[in-house]
Design an enzyme around this catalytic site. Structure first.
Site, mmCIF file in Angstrom:
data_model
loop_
_atom_site.group_PDB
_atom_site.id
_atom_site.type_symbol
_atom_site.label_atom_id
_atom_site.label_comp_id
_atom_site.label_asym_id
_atom_site.label_seq_id
_atom_site.Cartn_x
_atom_site.Cartn_y
_atom_site.Cartn_z
ATOM 1 N N GLU A 111 27.879 64.298 42.619
ATOM 2 C CA GLU A 111 28.986 63.610 41.942
ATOM 3 C C GLU A 111 29.333 64.393 40.682
ATOM 4 O O GLU A 111 28.454 64.734 39.899
ATOM 5 C CB GLU A 111 28.562 62.175 41.604
ATOM 6 C CG GLU A 111 29.481 61.412 40.678
ATOM 7 C CD GLU A 111 30.927 61.336 41.156
ATOM 8 O OE1 GLU A 111 31.154 60.935 42.312
ATOM 9 O OE2 GLU A 111 31.838 61.709 40.375
ATOM 10 N N SER A 142 42.532 47.397 42.840
ATOM 11 C CA SER A 142 42.840 45.965 42.775
ATOM 12 C C SER A 142 41.642 45.062 43.041
ATOM 13 O O SER A 142 41.750 43.853 42.907
ATOM 14 C CB SER A 142 43.952 45.623 43.761
ATOM 15 O OG SER A 142 45.084 46.418 43.521
ATOM 16 N N ALA A 143 40.525 45.633 43.454
ATOM 17 C CA ALA A 143 39.301 44.861 43.706
ATOM 18 C C ALA A 143 39.503 43.798 44.785
ATOM 19 O O ALA A 143 38.950 42.709 44.717
ATOM 20 C CB ALA A 143 38.774 44.227 42.402
ATOM 21 N N HIS A 158 41.071 43.217 51.566
ATOM 22 C CA HIS A 158 42.290 42.808 52.261
ATOM 23 C C HIS A 158 41.961 42.164 53.605
ATOM 24 O O HIS A 158 40.995 42.534 54.268
ATOM 25 C CB HIS A 158 43.177 44.037 52.494
ATOM 26 C CG HIS A 158 43.732 44.606 51.220
ATOM 27 N ND1 HIS A 158 44.791 44.032 50.565
ATOM 28 C CD2 HIS A 158 43.352 45.678 50.482
ATOM 29 C CE1 HIS A 158 45.047 44.736 49.464
ATOM 30 N NE2 HIS A 158 44.191 45.742 49.387
ATOM 31 N N LYS A 163 51.596 47.783 48.414
ATOM 32 C CA LYS A 163 51.725 46.331 48.533
ATOM 33 C C LYS A 163 52.349 45.700 47.308
ATOM 34 O O LYS A 163 52.282 44.497 47.121
ATOM 35 C CB LYS A 163 50.361 45.738 48.832
ATOM 36 C CG LYS A 163 49.784 46.274 50.132
ATOM 37 C CD LYS A 163 48.395 45.759 50.390
ATOM 38 C CE LYS A 163 47.744 46.470 51.569
ATOM 39 N NZ LYS A 163 47.308 47.844 51.241
ATOM 40 N N SER A 201 38.156 47.779 51.105
ATOM 41 C CA SER A 201 37.856 46.810 52.165
ATOM 42 C C SER A 201 37.195 47.502 53.351
ATOM 43 O O SER A 201 36.327 46.943 54.010
ATOM 44 C CB SER A 201 39.147 46.133 52.649
ATOM 45 O OG SER A 201 40.002 45.849 51.585
ATOM 46 N N CYS A 245 26.052 41.176 23.913
ATOM 47 C CA CYS A 245 27.508 41.057 24.034
ATOM 48 C C CYS A 245 27.852 39.581 23.974
ATOM 49 O O CYS A 245 27.517 38.817 24.865
ATOM 50 C CB CYS A 245 27.994 41.662 25.350
ATOM 51 S SG CYS A 245 29.688 41.217 25.788
ATOM 52 N N CYS A 258 30.859 38.067 23.817
ATOM 53 C CA CYS A 258 31.992 37.560 24.604
ATOM 54 C C CYS A 258 31.566 37.203 26.024
ATOM 55 O O CYS A 258 32.026 36.240 26.593
ATOM 56 C CB CYS A 258 33.115 38.590 24.652
ATOM 57 S SG CYS A 258 33.735 39.066 23.042
#
Lengths: 430, 487
Positions: free
Chosen positions: B31, B45-46, B49, B253, B345, B403, B405
């Site tokens: 990588e 978009s996580a 589909h 989309k 997906s 953290c 938040c």
């Protein structure tokens, strides 16, 4: 376990002053919960001077100012749990509030209290909320994060710096970083005026020949791994960038000082109603929220410019909390008058007054929405003007105050409201 | 000598690695970035589909539906968040309803189950904050949302536990057949190394064409298609419950509005074809377009609640389909290229498919000691009070919130750093445990996480990075700490 009389959420300047005044007013079982490893809050990283002129009549640094309150709290034997994060606040209506907190030593703490003072302070507006386009490299810091790195950890966030926003922390950091050997190339401010105190413009920028670019913003951020530069553009009267005015400034760091946001996630869980203008709880003359027995003070209530005002306000919250704990029942006939900011006045704190519950006088703090000069502020009860105040110049960066007199509200009826408004150029117009 | 070298540790590279780790093979993943999930896999978009969008008969159609069906079991085995929240494709004009029907028919052909068209009052019942001007929608109950970071990380960790090696910060510069082509391939890295391997899997995202074109006469051409997104505060997360698409156009989309598995709201992506394969910068125009088009579907989108924005590059191949399998003129060189939507997906199914092909080519035997499950990092924010107590008892660091938040504790951050393929940077920690992912965007926790990273990795404070070499967070020490200078 027996409930505490009072739990104070936050051990910064507001929480400390509130706890001290509550103890002095006779409250016995008090506990301060503080998330950091020492009390004092943000003051611990504010190593510049200028604190305490109003409170102590002398100029102190942030830590010096804090230590006076810390020692007082110690002398009054007010316990403070450090490194403790409050996770949840609940009020089931019984009058006793549930506080869930956590730390290394005690694990999960499930506490109860008859009264709560909210003193969690505020946070800085981050890059994402500003929608600055560009890459997402290292080297973008909020001014307060940079302040912590420099003043508390002895680390430099960068060498060549552009600051967006002329809030006070940004101005202070411009000077600090210059003194530490960094080159601060410019401070850009979206508005046509600075959001900071006038004294900071002079002492932190002008004294070091750092240019302040009003009506400018960052329209692009360069560098994939580390910041390599920013594009600044001039903006029009609607804060929109003007095409053709772009200038690229090379730098390795962008500091953001673009406003502070009261940190009210816990207040929200408790059912406290928040003002959309201040971001803090709406409070009455006693600094009490809509949830009985829950008070607020300091930057969690509204963002202050001077810590002296925070301490003063917090002491009042502590006193009112003590009074709340003493009085078993209150007169439900007490009516409440809204304070309505109009014509140039952005907000007031408190937002409501119960004339029957107020002392002989009540300090009302407010901010204006823009820079005004030669202006008069009118306070009226219904149609009757009860007070005026003349200001040669007034700016959003500087918090203002006026004093309401109980005697002036004697004629108020439940349907009345108190109106505070501003007129500009009162002499020019005359 | 390796049996397989996989180029690219994105979601498909890691899915293939995990499936290959079932076999008795020496596998290495190379990588160029410092962590897994640093390219397209981290900025998309996580969405899982349903599979109605791809043209029937394509690889995209086949692997989307197969991958979608694998998600429930996979997310349980590997302990990453996946929710089948259902998706809606909305249209704003009566005249577009035939297009919805066409989409439904395409979905049926692709094997998508449960599709139906919803009109009238049912629309608002299904999703109350949808625009009044939505005239009809296609309801796809099998659509879902996932955390692409945790999915990729889970696949990588499971591969690593089963013996796969990972090497980060390593760029492949050249691929050549060995002198005796029967023996496989030589892979040259920017570190000056030459690695030999019997098989290569090209899962290099937007760069997959570059590697394919080094070895094959059947050229690929991948266009980086940029998509910009805005992520909104969790306070806005309950505005909608389904993933809301608009009718698809030629480039994708369209702008979708979706809840995330962590409770935020996400809006995006734009679609802009570029030539620069590193241009993951957002633009003023793109961010404005995201909000404007998002509001067509959900008019009450609170733009003021944006906490961050980002851009990703889809690896869009000229033939508009996934390129999967052995290159015809390069035996032992397997492509996993052109993986744009619905790549996330499809990834689990692509992993199974390509691993099987590679294993057959190498006549590999399955391991007897393969461990197919993985336990994620404890999530203190979502734990019950009892679970929190137990965690703190086991390790007090789980009581120390770093953290504020997102309520992320020191214990979780240490866990994220110490596990296989662990976090090495601020962003690596963020993707694993969400420290810095909340509304203050690391203003408070960054200095603390930096300190933990420095301590745990035993490195110089100035060597702590945001996302690998070149992104060092600090530039020096203050004057009083500098020994070489007098004030």
């Amino acid at each position: 376990m027996k409930p505490y009389d009072l739990i104070v959420i936050g051990g910064g300047p507001a929480g400390l002053a509130a706890a001290i005044s509550a103890r002095e007013a006779g409250v016995k079982e008090i506990l301060i919960l503080e998330r950091d490893n020492e009390p004092g809050g943000i003051l611990n990283q504010c190593i510049h001077n200028g604190f305490g002129l109003h409170t102590f009549g002398e100029e102190l640094t942030g830590p010096e100012y804090a230590i006076r309150f810390i020692e007082q709290a110690k002398a009054l034997q007010i316990p403070c749990k450090l490194n403790t994060m409050v996770l949840d606040l609940q009020d089931d209506g019984s009058g006793v509030k549930q506080v869930t907190a956590m730390n290394r030593q005690d694990g999960l703490l499930e506490l109860t209290a008859r009264c709560i003072i909210l003193a969690m302070g505020c946070r800085e507006r981050p890059r994402g909320a500003l929608n600055i386009p560009g890459f997402r490299p290292a080297g973008v810091y909020t001014a307060g994060t940079a302040q912590r790195l420099v003043n508390m950890e002895g680390r430099m966030p960068g060498k060549e710096i552009v600051i967006l926003g002329s809030g006070d922390i940004g101005l202070i950091m411009a000077r600090r970083l210059t003194l530490e050997g960094a080159k601060v190339k410019a401070v850009a401010e979206l508005m046509p005026y600075s959001g900071g105190l006038a004294r900071n413009i002079v002492q932190c920028l002008e004294d070091y020949q750092i240019p302040l670019l009003l009506s400018h913003t960052v329209t692009d951020l360069h560098g994939k791994d580390r910041v390599t530069g920013v594009t600044l553009s001039q903006v029009d009267a609607n804060s929109r960038p003007i095409p053709g005015t772009e200038q690229e400034i090379s730098c390795d760091t962008l500091l953001l000082s673009c406003g502070l946001l009261p940190e009210n996630e816990l207040s929200d869980k408790l059912g406290v109603s928040l003002s959309p203008v201040t971001g803090g709880p709406e409070v009455n003359e006693s600094l009490e929220t809509n949830v009985p027995g829950v008070f607020a003070c300091g930057n969690v209530l509204h963002v202050h410019d001077l810590v002296d005002y925070v301490s003063e306000e917090a002491a009042r919250a502590g006193l009112h909390a003590a009074q709340y704990l003493k009085e078993k029942k209150r007169d439900s006939r007490d009516f409440s008058l809204p304070i309505c900011p109009k014509d140039g006045i952005r907000y007031t704190v408190p937002q409501t007054v119960r004339p029957d519950c107020m002392d002989d006088t009540l300090l009302v703090r407010f901010r204006v929405g823009a820079v005004y000069s030669d202006c008069r502020i009118f306070v009226s009860l219904g149609d009757t003007c009860i007070q005026t105040l003349y200001k040669k110049k007034i700016a959003p960066g500087e918090m203002q105050q006026l004093t309401l007199k109980k005697a002036d509200l004697a004629a108020a009826s439940p349907s009345d409201s108190i109106i505070i408004r501003l007129e500009e150029n009162v002499h020019g117009n005359a | 000598m390796y049996d397989v070298i996989i180029i690219g540790a994105g979601v498909t590279g890691c899915a293939i690695a995990r499936e290959l780790s079932r076999y008795q093979l020496r596998v290495l993943v190379l990588e160029k970035e410092e962590d897994v999930c640093c390219g397209t896999s981290k900025a998309n978009s996580a969405i899982i589909h349903a599979g109605h969008d791809a043209t029937p008969g394509t690889q995209k159609a086949k692997f989307n539906v197969l991958g979608n069906a694998m998600m429930d079991e996979l997310s349980q085995e590997l302990d990453f968040p996946f929710v089948r929240n259902g998706s809606l494709v909305v249209c704003f004009e009566e005249a577009q309803i035939p297009k919805l029907e066409e989409l439904m028919e395409r979905g049926r052909q692709n094997g998508v189950e449960g599709l139906r068209i919803v009109r009238g009052e049912q629309i608002q019942k299904l999703e109350p904050n949808l625009s009044d001007s939505v005239t009809a929608l296609l309801f796809c109950p099998t659509g879902g949302i996932v955390c692409p970071f945790l999915m990729t990380i889970a696949l990588a960790e499971n591969a690593a536990v089963n013996g796969t090696q990972f090497r980060f910060d390593t760029k492949v510069t050249q691929i050549r057949p060995t002198d005796n082509p029967q023996e496989g391939w030589q892979i040259f890295t920017d570190a000056g190394e030459v690695l030999t391997t019997r098989c290569v899997v090209n899962a290099a995202g937007v760069y997959a064409d570059v590697f394919n074109n080094m070895v094959s006469a059947r050229k690929l051409s991948i266009t980086p298609r940029r998509g910009e997104y805005q992520l909104l505060d969790k306070k806005a997360g309950a505005l909608i419950s389904h993933t809301i698409f608009q009718l698809p156009g030629p480039k994708g989309k369209g702008i979708l509005v979706t809840p995330t598995v962590h409770g935020n709201l996400m809006v995006g992506p734009t679609a802009q074809d570029l030539t620069d394969k590193e241009a993951v910068n957002t633009t003023a125009a793109g961010l404005a377009e995201v909000m404007e088009k998002g509001r067509q579907s959900v008019p009450s989108l609170p733009g003021r609640m944006t906490i961050t924005s980002f851009a990703g590059l889809r690896a869009s191949e000229a033939e508009k389909d996934f390129v999967l399998g052995e290159a015809p003129d390069a035996p032992g060189f397997f492509n996993c290229a052109g993986i744009d939507s619905p790549g996330l997906s499809a990834a689990p199914a692509i992993g199974v498919y390509l691993a099987k092909q590679v294993a057959q080519t190498l006549r590999a035997e399955k391991k007897t000691d393969f461990c197919g499950t993985r336990k994620g990092i404890p999530n203190v924010a979502q734990a019950t009070l009892q679970e929190r107590k137990a965690l703190i008892q086991q390790d007090p660091a789980y009581g120390n919130v770093i953290c504020r938040c997102e309520t992320v504790t020191e214990g979780e951050i240490i866990n994220a750093i110490r596990r296989p393929c662990g976090a090495r940077s601020l962003d690596g920690v963020k993707r694993r445990v969400r420290a810095g992912m909340g509304r203050c965007q690391s203003g408070f926790c960054a200095p603390k996480v930096m300190e933990i990273l420095q301590r745990e990795r035993d490195i110089d404070p100035l060597a702590v990075t945001k996302h690998g070499p070149g992104s060092e967070l600090l530039t020096g020490t203050t004057r009083e700490d500098r020994e070489d200078e007098t004030v």
